[in-house]
Scaffold this active site. Structure first.
Site, mmCIF file in Angstrom:
data_model
loop_
_atom_site.group_PDB
_atom_site.id
_atom_site.type_symbol
_atom_site.label_atom_id
_atom_site.label_comp_id
_atom_site.label_asym_id
_atom_site.label_seq_id
_atom_site.Cartn_x
_atom_site.Cartn_y
_atom_site.Cartn_z
ATOM 1 N N HIS A 149 0.702 -1.314 -0.012
ATOM 2 C CA HIS A 149 0.018 0.099 0.040
ATOM 3 C C HIS A 149 0.938 1.319 0.171
ATOM 4 O O HIS A 149 0.196 2.376 0.118
ATOM 5 C CB HIS A 149 -0.945 -0.097 1.328
ATOM 6 N N LYS A 162 2.964 4.514 -1.318
ATOM 7 C CA LYS A 162 2.665 5.564 -2.417
ATOM 8 C C LYS A 162 3.662 6.422 -2.190
ATOM 9 O O LYS A 162 3.621 7.447 -1.629
ATOM 10 C CB LYS A 162 1.152 6.181 -1.944
ATOM 11 N N ASP A 204 16.321 11.069 -6.929
ATOM 12 C CA ASP A 204 17.708 11.422 -6.644
ATOM 13 C C ASP A 204 18.112 11.254 -5.143
ATOM 14 O O ASP A 204 19.167 11.852 -4.972
ATOM 15 C CB ASP A 204 17.952 13.025 -7.316
#
Length: 184
Positions: A118, A120, A125
């Site tokens: 789950h 996100k 960089d």
């Protein structure tokens, strides 16, 4: 209420909850949907990447974000994507398209271990983290109420890179035969 405040203060003082500060990372920007153009914020961040973009997504159907990831990969940026297995099976066209273009794509949440991957998160960089409730999907931009925060700082980014690496170790790369043709 006083007991709750005292408990929260004790937890913070004991270091059980990290407090985001100058050494951990600064909030660079926030975005809310509907109406916040969070997808544009993400595309802008990916477009600015010079070395690496690491993505962990529960659901991934955004064409503009997929195109930005492929464009970054084509200009030499190391782009890696880890997606939830169930969501990939149901809505994997964009991740499949990215994989066919050359982006490294893997499926997290081996069966029976966890219900869903789950996360996100995008790490740009090794110094910038994009996170929040926002999934890179059309629904997140057009239908849902979502939030997104962009954090600046190598210290906080390194913690997310470590988590990404741990998940990558147990994820299954999409094999070339799994890269089925889908229309875009």
């Amino acid at each position: 209420m006083t007991t709750l405040r005292t408990l929260l203060l004790l937890v913070i003082l004991l270091g059980l909850v990290p407090v985001v500060g100058a050494s951990a990372g600064q909030v660079a920007s926030v975005c809310f949907e509907p109406g916040g153009a969070c997808e544009d914020v993400i595309v802008h961040e990916i477009t600015g990447a010079r070395r690496q973009v690491l993505v962990q997504a529960f659901s991934f159907t955004s064409r503009p974000i997929g195109s930005a990831l492929v464009a970054a990969w084509r200009r030499g940026v190391d782009v890696r994507l880890i997606v939830d297995g169930e969501q990939y099976a149901q809505h994997g066209a964009e991740a499949q398209w990215c994989a066919r273009q050359g982006v490294t794509v893997a499926i997290d949440a081996p069966p029976g271990r966890y219900a869903h991957a789950h996360d996100k998160v995008m790490i740009i960089d090794g110094t910038r983290v994009i996170t929040g409730s926002y999934n890179p999907t059309a629904h997140a931009s057009d239908v849902n109420v979502e939030n997104l925060v962009v954090l600046d700082g190598a210290d906080v980014a390194s913690q997310y890179v470590k988590h990404f690496s741990e998940r990558a170790r147990v994820s299954q790369p999409i094999a070339p035969t799994d890269r089925v043709q889908t229309s875009r």
